[in-house]
Design an enzyme around this catalytic site. Structure first.
Site, PDB file in Angstrom:
ATOM      1  N   TYR A 187       3.754   6.601  18.080  1.00  8.05           N
ATOM      2  CA  TYR A 187       3.962   6.703  16.405  1.00  8.05           C
ATOM      3  C   TYR A 187       5.140   7.453  16.516  1.00  8.05           C
ATOM      4  O   TYR A 187       6.183   7.362  16.085  1.00  8.05           O
ATOM      5  CB  TYR A 187       2.835   7.044  15.547  1.00  8.05           C
ATOM      6  N   SER A 231       9.239   9.660  10.301  1.00  8.59           N
ATOM      7  CA  SER A 231       8.373  10.946   9.855  1.00  8.59           C
ATOM      8  C   SER A 231       8.774  12.332  10.343  1.00  8.59           C
ATOM      9  O   SER A 231       9.225  11.884  11.821  1.00  8.59           O
ATOM     10  CB  SER A 231       7.185  10.472  10.394  1.00  8.59           C
ATOM     11  N   THR A 253      -1.918   8.865   1.234  1.00 12.80           N
ATOM     12  CA  THR A 253      -2.239   7.662   0.985  1.00 12.80           C
ATOM     13  C   THR A 253      -3.151   6.371   1.548  1.00 12.80           C
ATOM     14  O   THR A 253      -3.725   7.489   2.526  1.00 12.80           O
ATOM     15  CB  THR A 253      -0.418   6.962   1.472  1.00 12.80           C
ATOM     16  N   LYS A 267       9.267   6.764  15.976  1.00 16.03           N
ATOM     17  CA  LYS A 267      10.043   7.404  14.778  1.00 16.03           C
ATOM     18  C   LYS A 267      11.240   8.218  15.569  1.00 16.03           C
ATOM     19  O   LYS A 267      12.184   7.835  14.336  1.00 16.03           O
ATOM     20  CB  LYS A 267       8.457   8.414  14.012  1.00 16.03           C
ATOM     21  N   SER A 273       1.064  -1.104  -0.103  1.00 14.83           N
ATOM     22  CA  SER A 273       0.035   0.077   0.174  1.00 14.83           C
ATOM     23  C   SER A 273       0.955   1.481   0.476  1.00 14.83           C
ATOM     24  O   SER A 273       2.079   1.382   0.102  1.00 14.83           O
ATOM     25  CB  SER A 273      -0.782  -0.425   1.113  1.00 14.83           C
TER      26      SER A 273
HETATM   27  N1  LIG Z   1       2.006   8.967   4.605  1.00 13.54           N
HETATM   28  C1  LIG Z   1       2.704   9.680   4.895  1.00 13.54           C
HETATM   29  O1  LIG Z   1       2.344  11.129   4.922  1.00 13.54           O
HETATM   30  C2  LIG Z   1       3.725   9.152   5.742  1.00 13.54           C
HETATM   31  C3  LIG Z   1       4.351  10.716   6.449  1.00 13.54           C
HETATM   32  C4  LIG Z   1       5.426  10.325   7.578  1.00 13.54           C
HETATM   33  C5  LIG Z   1       5.742   8.460   7.995  1.00 13.54           C
HETATM   34  N2  LIG Z   1       5.030   7.968   7.067  1.00 13.54           N
HETATM   35  C6  LIG Z   1       5.532   6.110   6.739  1.00 13.54           C
HETATM   36  O2  LIG Z   1       5.774   5.624   6.093  1.00 13.54           O
HETATM   37  C7  LIG Z   1       5.245   4.148   6.363  1.00 13.54           C
HETATM   38  C8  LIG Z   1       3.938   3.820   4.603  1.00 13.54           C
HETATM   39  O3  LIG Z   1       3.094   4.752   5.064  1.00 13.54           O
HETATM   40  P1  LIG Z   1       1.376   5.080   4.050  1.00 13.54           P
HETATM   41  O4  LIG Z   1       1.585   6.069   4.605  1.00 13.54           O
HETATM   42  O5  LIG Z   1       2.104   4.483   2.865  1.00 13.54           O
HETATM   43  O6  LIG Z   1       0.523   4.543   5.128  1.00 13.54           O
HETATM   44  P2  LIG Z   1      -0.119   2.968   4.251  1.00 13.54           P
HETATM   45  O7  LIG Z   1      -0.295   3.218   3.064  1.00 13.54           O
HETATM   46  O8  LIG Z   1      -0.906   2.214   5.118  1.00 13.54           O
HETATM   47  O9  LIG Z   1       1.280   1.520   4.559  1.00 13.54           O
HETATM   48  C9  LIG Z   1       0.935   0.878   5.557  1.00 13.54           C
HETATM   49  C10 LIG Z   1       1.986  -0.217   5.208  1.00 13.54           C
HETATM   50  O10 LIG Z   1       2.573  -0.823   6.014  1.00 13.54           O
HETATM   51  C11 LIG Z   1       2.067  -2.384   6.580  1.00 13.54           C
HETATM   52  N3  LIG Z   1       1.886  -2.535   8.083  1.00 13.54           N
HETATM   53  C12 LIG Z   1       1.104  -1.833   8.896  1.00 13.54           C
HETATM   54  N4  LIG Z   1       1.816  -2.410  10.093  1.00 13.54           N
HETATM   55  C13 LIG Z   1       2.199  -3.876   9.881  1.00 13.54           C
HETATM   56  C14 LIG Z   1       2.948  -4.836  10.260  1.00 13.54           C
HETATM   57  N5  LIG Z   1       3.008  -4.813  11.724  1.00 13.54           N
HETATM   58  N6  LIG Z   1       3.391  -6.021   9.663  1.00 13.54           N
HETATM   59  C15 LIG Z   1       3.714  -5.761   8.769  1.00 13.54           C
HETATM   60  N7  LIG Z   1       3.298  -4.453   7.801  1.00 13.54           N
HETATM   61  C16 LIG Z   1       3.013  -3.697   8.556  1.00 13.54           C
HETATM   62  C17 LIG Z   1       0.609  -2.204   6.090  1.00 13.54           C
HETATM   63  O11 LIG Z   1       0.633  -3.551   5.624  1.00 13.54           O
HETATM   64  P3  LIG Z   1      -1.249  -3.707   5.646  1.00 13.54           P
HETATM   65  O12 LIG Z   1      -1.446  -3.490   4.101  1.00 13.54           O
HETATM   66  O13 LIG Z   1      -1.711  -5.283   5.720  1.00 13.54           O
HETATM   67  O14 LIG Z   1      -1.610  -2.914   5.869  1.00 13.54           O
HETATM   68  C18 LIG Z   1       1.563  -0.928   4.861  1.00 13.54           C
HETATM   69  O15 LIG Z   1       1.398  -2.015   3.334  1.00 13.54           O
HETATM   70  C19 LIG Z   1       5.124   4.400   6.920  1.00 13.54           C
HETATM   71  O16 LIG Z   1       6.456   3.990   7.995  1.00 13.54           O
HETATM   72  C20 LIG Z   1       4.369   5.431   7.850  1.00 13.54           C
HETATM   73  O17 LIG Z   1       5.071   5.401   8.971  1.00 13.54           O
HETATM   74  C21 LIG Z   1       3.877   8.650   6.424  1.00 13.54           C
END
Ligand SMILES: NC(=O)c1ccc[n+]([C@@H]2O[C@H](COP(=O)([O-])OP(=O)(O)OC[C@H]3O[C@@H](n4cnc5c(N)ncnc54)[C@H](OP(=O)(O)O)[C@@H]3O)[C@@H](O)[C@H]2O)c1
Length: 361
Positions: free
Chosen positions: A236, A211, A271, A240, A77
């Site tokens: 969270y 993050s 996302t 991080k 995702s």
């Molecule tokens: N988007 C932003 O603005 C943003 C900002 C700062 C940091 N981040 C960081 O970027 C990373 C990706 O986030 P995203 O926004 O792309 O979120 P996302 O769309 O929810 O994707 C998160 C991914 O992590 C997986 N995941 C979560 N918990 C898990 C676990 N316990 N074991 C295995 N897989 C797990 C999810 O798997 P499932 O599909 O099975 O749920 C999914 O594939 C994260 O670390 C997030 O904290 C994102």
């Protein structure tokens, strides 16, 4: 040990020529600094677009990753899927880790739809479950002959407190303990893959997707798992922050083994994770949010660019290293860093013990 790593790069890997960050013209540096102090300007797509326009900004289409193997966790995702898809278009053999078989297969199919000739393999593990992480590492060691880069991207902001099968708080377990165990267990494979005698030298790479939220929290080694009270956004941000400290610690430890470690933050991207955890934030920022590809850009750059291995242990946004501290009172001490490593070691050491050799017949 450097704290707040926006200065000149520390030593990289043996044999990799160090290069200080490109010296930008004064007007560009001023524009960049002005952007960085405005959090919304910096973290949204405005920051991405402005930095890309200000340059320098290498075209990653020019980079071939053919022959390299990259593992991405949380690749079902959002940013993880965008990262794996982009790396596959660049020729990398992509190893995606998911926790749900159906979602993981669908992610593989999406990558193959974008790059039909891509070499994609799937792995399964819940990163919060140390038994599953240990089994994942065994599986990777059995199936892979090389690992050029390991991207720790999996993560989530959880509204309520949950416990892993080993009794750890899930945010800390999935973003700190699981990645720590996976890294330690795959270190021999990463080290075997690193080729410092090549021209140019080719270290292996570890990337932690942290993050910008971590800026708000000091490293918490007294209550890392929020036993004294749980708030999802705080748990969270604490995890991080711990990832950023770990990147600096691992960089020091793994340098001699030819492994470069960086942490980064993607800014704010639209996302499924943001949609689920922060719907009001998503609604307010709307079109200002980055696309997943824009959020993933620096992850891909850290995996692919030669410039990314000229330093180690840094914290990046939009392809430039940034300070790890802006908020007063968030600087940890060396003792707190030691304690973070000690508490992680206590949790994962049962999974690091060498496999007992069977008794002779
Ligand atoms: N988007 C932003 O603005 C943003 C900002 C700062 C940091 N981040 C960081 O970027 C990373 C990706 O986030 P995203 O926004 O792309 O979120 P996302 O769309 O929810 O994707 C998160 C991914 O992590 C997986 N995941 C979560 N918990 C898990 C676990 N316990 N074991 C295995 N897989 C797990 C999810 O798997 P499932 O599909 O099975 O749920 C999914 O594939 C994260 O670390 C997030 O904290 C994102």
């Amino acid at each position: 040990m450097r704290v707040g790593n926006a200065g000149p790069p520390g030593p990289g890997c043996p044999g990799v020529p160090l290069r200080p960050p490109a010296r930008l013209p004064d007007w560009r540096r001023l524009a960049g600094a002005a952007l960085e102090v405005t959090v919304v300007g910096s973290f949204t797509r405005l920051g991405y677009d402005a930095r890309r326009a200000l340059g320098p900004w290498a075209d990653l289409d020019e980079v071939s990753l053919t022959g390299r193997t990259v593992m991405v966790t949380g690749a079902t995702s959002g940013l993880g899927l965008a990262t794996a898809t982009r790396l596959a278009t660049m020729g990398a053999s992509v190893r995606i880790v998911g926790r749900d078989p159906g979602r993981t297969d669908r992610a593989r199919d999406a990558i193959l739809a974008a790059t039909p000739a891509a070499d994609v393999a799937t792995y399964l593990a819940d990163l919060a479950d140390l038994d599953q992480v240990a089994a994942l590492a065994d599986d990777v060691e059995a199936r892979e002959s090389r690992l050029d880069a390991l991207v720790h991207n999996a993560g989530a902001l959880l509204a309520t407190r949950r416990w892993s099968p080993q009794g750890h708080e899930v945010t800390f377990a999935s973003m700190v303990l699981g990645p720590a165990l996976l890294t330690e267990r795959l270190l021999p494979l990463l080290t075997r893959t690193a080729d410092l005698a090549a021209d140019p030298p080719s270290p292996a790479r570890v990337v932690l997707v942290s993050s910008g939220g971590m800026y708000t929290q000091r490293l918490d080694v007294d209550d890392p798992e929020s036993d004294r009270g749980y708030r999802g956004s705080t748990a969270y941000a604490k995890a991080k922050r711990a990832q950023v400290v770990l990147a600096e610690r691992w960089a020091d430890r793994f340098r001699a083994q030819g492994v470069v470690v960086h942490a980064m933050h993607p800014g704010w991207a639209a996302t499924p994770g943001v949609h689920a955890a922060l719907p009001t934030f998503e609604r307010v920022l709307g079109p200002l949010l980055r696309t997943p590809d824009q959020g993933a850009d620096t992850i891909v750059w850290l995996v692919a660019a030669d410039d990314a291995v000229r330093s180690t242990g840094r914290f990046w946004l939009d392809r430039r290293s940034r300070s790890t501290h802006y908020v007063p009172g968030t600087r940890e001490t060396e003792d707190e860093r030691d304690r973070l490593e000690a508490l992680i070691a206590a949790a994962i050491s049962p999974y690091l013990a060498s496999t007992p050799t069977p008794p002779p017949d």
